[in-house]
Design an enzyme around this catalytic site. Structure first.
Site, PDB file in Angstrom:
ATOM      1  N   THR A  11      14.755 -39.862  -1.282  1.00 13.39           N
ATOM      2  CA  THR A  11      13.638 -40.700  -0.842  1.00 13.39           C
ATOM      3  C   THR A  11      13.546 -40.756   0.685  1.00 13.39           C
ATOM      4  O   THR A  11      12.505 -40.407   1.267  1.00 13.39           O
ATOM      5  CB  THR A  11      13.837 -42.135  -1.401  1.00 13.39           C
ATOM      6  OG1 THR A  11      14.058 -42.027  -2.796  1.00 13.39           O
ATOM      7  CG2 THR A  11      12.639 -43.001  -1.140  1.00 13.39           C
ATOM      8  N   VAL A  12      14.629 -41.169   1.337  1.00 14.85           N
ATOM      9  CA  VAL A  12      14.562 -41.344   2.791  1.00 14.85           C
ATOM     10  C   VAL A  12      14.593 -39.992   3.511  1.00 14.85           C
ATOM     11  O   VAL A  12      13.816 -39.758   4.445  1.00 14.85           O
ATOM     12  CB  VAL A  12      15.706 -42.263   3.290  1.00 14.85           C
ATOM     13  CG1 VAL A  12      15.618 -42.457   4.799  1.00 14.85           C
ATOM     14  CG2 VAL A  12      15.650 -43.614   2.587  1.00 14.85           C
ATOM     15  N   LYS A 103      24.572 -48.403   5.299  1.00 16.28           N
ATOM     16  CA  LYS A 103      25.202 -49.674   5.717  1.00 16.28           C
ATOM     17  C   LYS A 103      26.510 -49.925   5.008  1.00 16.28           C
ATOM     18  O   LYS A 103      27.445 -50.486   5.585  1.00 16.28           O
ATOM     19  CB  LYS A 103      24.266 -50.867   5.497  1.00 16.28           C
ATOM     20  CG  LYS A 103      23.844 -51.087   4.047  1.00 16.28           C
ATOM     21  CD  LYS A 103      22.480 -50.595   3.825  1.00 16.28           C
ATOM     22  CE  LYS A 103      22.170 -50.268   2.413  1.00 16.28           C
ATOM     23  NZ  LYS A 103      20.896 -49.594   2.263  1.00 16.28           N
ATOM     24  N   GLU A 127      19.863 -47.507  12.943  1.00 13.25           N
ATOM     25  CA  GLU A 127      18.753 -48.461  12.868  1.00 13.25           C
ATOM     26  C   GLU A 127      18.298 -48.710  11.433  1.00 13.25           C
ATOM     27  O   GLU A 127      17.925 -49.824  11.056  1.00 13.25           O
ATOM     28  CB  GLU A 127      17.570 -47.938  13.708  1.00 13.25           C
ATOM     29  CG  GLU A 127      16.431 -48.899  13.839  1.00 13.25           C
ATOM     30  CD  GLU A 127      16.852 -50.192  14.533  1.00 13.25           C
ATOM     31  OE1 GLU A 127      17.015 -50.186  15.747  1.00 13.25           O
ATOM     32  OE2 GLU A 127      17.018 -51.214  13.827  1.00 13.25           O
ATOM     33  N   ILE A 134      12.541 -52.350  10.361  1.00 14.14           N
ATOM     34  CA  ILE A 134      12.537 -53.349  11.450  1.00 14.14           C
ATOM     35  C   ILE A 134      13.536 -52.913  12.527  1.00 14.14           C
ATOM     36  O   ILE A 134      14.699 -52.658  12.217  1.00 14.14           O
ATOM     37  CB  ILE A 134      12.975 -54.748  10.930  1.00 14.14           C
ATOM     38  CG1 ILE A 134      12.114 -55.183   9.742  1.00 14.14           C
ATOM     39  CG2 ILE A 134      12.929 -55.780  12.038  1.00 14.14           C
ATOM     40  CD1 ILE A 134      12.640 -56.449   9.057  1.00 14.14           C
ATOM     41  N   ASP A 199      25.006 -56.095  -0.888  1.00 17.97           N
ATOM     42  CA  ASP A 199      24.204 -55.344   0.087  1.00 17.97           C
ATOM     43  C   ASP A 199      23.890 -56.230   1.302  1.00 17.97           C
ATOM     44  O   ASP A 199      24.009 -55.792   2.453  1.00 17.97           O
ATOM     45  CB  ASP A 199      22.906 -54.869  -0.590  1.00 17.97           C
ATOM     46  CG  ASP A 199      21.966 -54.187   0.370  1.00 17.97           C
ATOM     47  OD1 ASP A 199      22.271 -53.065   0.802  1.00 17.97           O
ATOM     48  OD2 ASP A 199      20.918 -54.783   0.697  1.00 17.97           O
ATOM     49  N   LYS A 203      25.053 -55.759   5.420  1.00 16.78           N
ATOM     50  CA  LYS A 203      24.119 -55.815   6.547  1.00 16.78           C
ATOM     51  C   LYS A 203      24.442 -57.001   7.471  1.00 16.78           C
ATOM     52  O   LYS A 203      24.382 -56.885   8.697  1.00 16.78           O
ATOM     53  CB  LYS A 203      22.681 -55.918   6.016  1.00 16.78           C
ATOM     54  CG  LYS A 203      22.263 -54.674   5.225  1.00 16.78           C
ATOM     55  CD  LYS A 203      20.980 -54.911   4.445  1.00 16.78           C
ATOM     56  CE  LYS A 203      20.526 -53.685   3.673  1.00 16.78           C
ATOM     57  NZ  LYS A 203      19.438 -53.974   2.721  1.00 16.78           N
ATOM     58  N   GLY A 300      12.332 -48.647   1.331  1.00 17.12           N
ATOM     59  CA  GLY A 300      11.236 -47.739   1.008  1.00 17.12           C
ATOM     60  C   GLY A 300      11.276 -46.491   1.858  1.00 17.12           C
ATOM     61  O   GLY A 300      11.862 -46.466   2.943  1.00 17.12           O
TER      62      GLY A 300
HETATM   63  N1  HSE Z   1      18.602 -52.327  -1.934  1.00 15.76           N
HETATM   64  C1  HSE Z   1      18.087 -52.753  -0.677  1.00 15.76           C
HETATM   65  C2  HSE Z   1      17.099 -53.892  -0.882  1.00 15.76           C
HETATM   66  C3  HSE Z   1      17.357 -51.678   0.091  1.00 15.76           C
HETATM   67  O1  HSE Z   1      16.794 -54.272  -2.022  1.00 15.76           O
HETATM   68  O2  HSE Z   1      16.639 -54.400   0.110  1.00 15.76           O
HETATM   69  C4  HSE Z   1      18.245 -50.769   0.857  1.00 15.76           C
HETATM   70  O3  HSE Z   1      18.957 -51.423   1.835  1.00 15.76           O
END
Ligand code: HSE
Length: 429
Positions: A11-12, A103, A127, A134, A199, A203, A300
């Protein structure tokens, strides 16, 4: 010219290739830099075939690509821990810069990666690892250096924010929204990392490390996810003029760092309360700047890819001018670990939702326990539940230290009238 070796065409990765193709000429003309996709690497021939057909050099051998002297920067977008760690360390040892969106890897292995990069004067840019598109990492590293970040609260998991927003907007329960989010592609088939706050902890650890200049070990920060938030909690929050959000929190506390992830009651007049669905946002309080909010798409294909490409442009400009050394991230080593404030020492206003048998005297027992623990009650409400014979007792406390709130709730849960473990949620302010 910046010669890019890219691992990952998912995807990315696909988005990064698309943006470079779209903006390459503009970068050359307006910024005087040349981003060259020198090699595109993925696990299988099928994955790289479309790029081979377009004339790119492709590979299924990441080690060989990393060893190739014609690559200046490794862009790691494969995800996971073991192989990316190996590739990134190999790239740094081979004198190449690194750009990654990983991350989880940085939170877990940053103490190996950043000091190695620093010792070699190489850039590790990430980033895209926090807040998707962002530009919060660059803000913390550059735009905000005229201030000290005193505190930060962030919504940095789109899956959780989507679920909580829909629960609030439609009055639905957690499981219903989660299933729908999975069907619509907003939640993973195995959503554990997102809904249990892991997650967000990765971060938050990275942001808290950048804010404090000390390594914040994500494994040591307090994490509570959203899987136990009920439609009733959300409805009561609304009645109290709040929304419930999963927040990553950082507070500077003298020489110590208060970093944690948990759901919060956020007042509806707070900037974060209107950040809904998959949007992410980082709210900062800084000594000189004051308040600021950065918000946007936290995940996304194109938003995340746009952050990766921004890192590549920044890197190309640094190298081309020869003037900008890599930002020193060597402080991310184990010897420079932050001293964390234990969750038991933090303070907040608390929401307790206590489910009890509807028996005479139970309210007196609950308020007695709160008094014994020196907890002052701000509001107490009794609510009927769709469960004959049981009631919900909602207590909002005044600001209290976590250890006293925990002791009181343990004692309340041990009362014979209590039918299930009580819900405990902190207020943001
Ligand atoms: N799984 C993460 C989210 C996206 O739901 O924000 C990737 O960091």
């Amino acid at each position: 010219m910046l010669r890019i070796g890219l691992i990952g065409t998912g995807t990315v990765g696909g988005g990064v290739i698309a943006i470079i193709e779209q903006k390459k000429a503009e970068y050359r003309e307006k910024l005087g830099i040349d981003l060259e996709l020198a090699c595109i690497c993925a696990k299988t021939d099928e994955e790289v075939a479309p790029y081979k057909a377009k004339g790119y050099t492709v590979s299924t051998d990441a080690d060989a690509m990393i060893a190739n002297p014609d690559i200046d920067v490794l862009v790691e977008l494969a995800g996971g821990y073991n192989m990316p760690r190996k590739w990134i360390l190999a790239a740094l040892n081979a004198g190449k810069h690194v750009v990654t969106a990983n991350k989880a890897l940085l939170a877990k292995h940053g103490h190996e990666i950043f000091p190695l990069a620093a010792s070699k004067g190489l850039h590790v840019l990430f980033e895209a690892a926090v807040g998707g598109g962002i530009p919060i990492i660059r803000s913390l590293q550059e735009g905000l250096v005229g201030s000290t970040v005193e505190s930060l609260s962030c919504i940095i998991n789109g899956t959780c924010n989507y679920i909580l927003s829909r629960m609030a907007q439609e009055g639905l329960d957690f499981d219903t929204v989660l299933k729908d989010a999975q069907r619509l592609g907003f939640a993973e088939a195995d959503p554990t990392f997102d809904i249990e706050g892991i997650d967000s902890a990765h971060k938050t650890a990275l942001l808290a490390s950048l804010c404090s200049g000390h390594r914040v070990d994500f494994e040591k920060i307090h994490v509570t996810g959203i899987s136990k938030i009920t439609a009733q909690d959300i409805a009561i929050a609304k009645e109290l003029g709040c929304t419930i959000k999963l927040l990553g929190i950082y507070n500077r506390d003298g020489d110590r760092v208060d970093a944690r992830v948990h759901p919060c009651f956020v007042p509806q007049n707070h900037l974060l309360s209107s950040v809904n669905r998959v949007l992410n946002a980082v709210y900062l309080n800084c000594d000189n700047l004051g308040e600021t909010l950065q918000t946007g798409a936290g995940a996304g294909r194109m938003p995340t890819a746009s952050a990766v490409v921004a890192d590549l442009v920044s890197l190309a400009r640094s190298i081309d001018t020869g003037k900008r050394a890599a930002l020193p991230m060597g402080w991310f080593n184990v010897e420079n670990s932050a001293t964390l404030v234990p969750i038991s020492e933090t303070s907040a206003r608390y929401y307790f939702r206590i489910t009890s048998r509807d028996e005479r005297g139970v309210l007196a027992k609950i308020t007695g326990i709160l008094a014994e623990n020196s907890i002052s009650i701000e509001t107490i409400i009794q609510k009927d539940v769709n469960d004959p014979g049981n009631v919900s007792i909602v207590v909002i406390t005044e600001k209290v230290q976590d250890c006293r709130a925990s002791k009181a709730i343990d004692a309340i849960n041990a009362l014979p009238e209590i039918v299930e473990n009580s819900q405990v949620i902190r207020f943001l302010a």
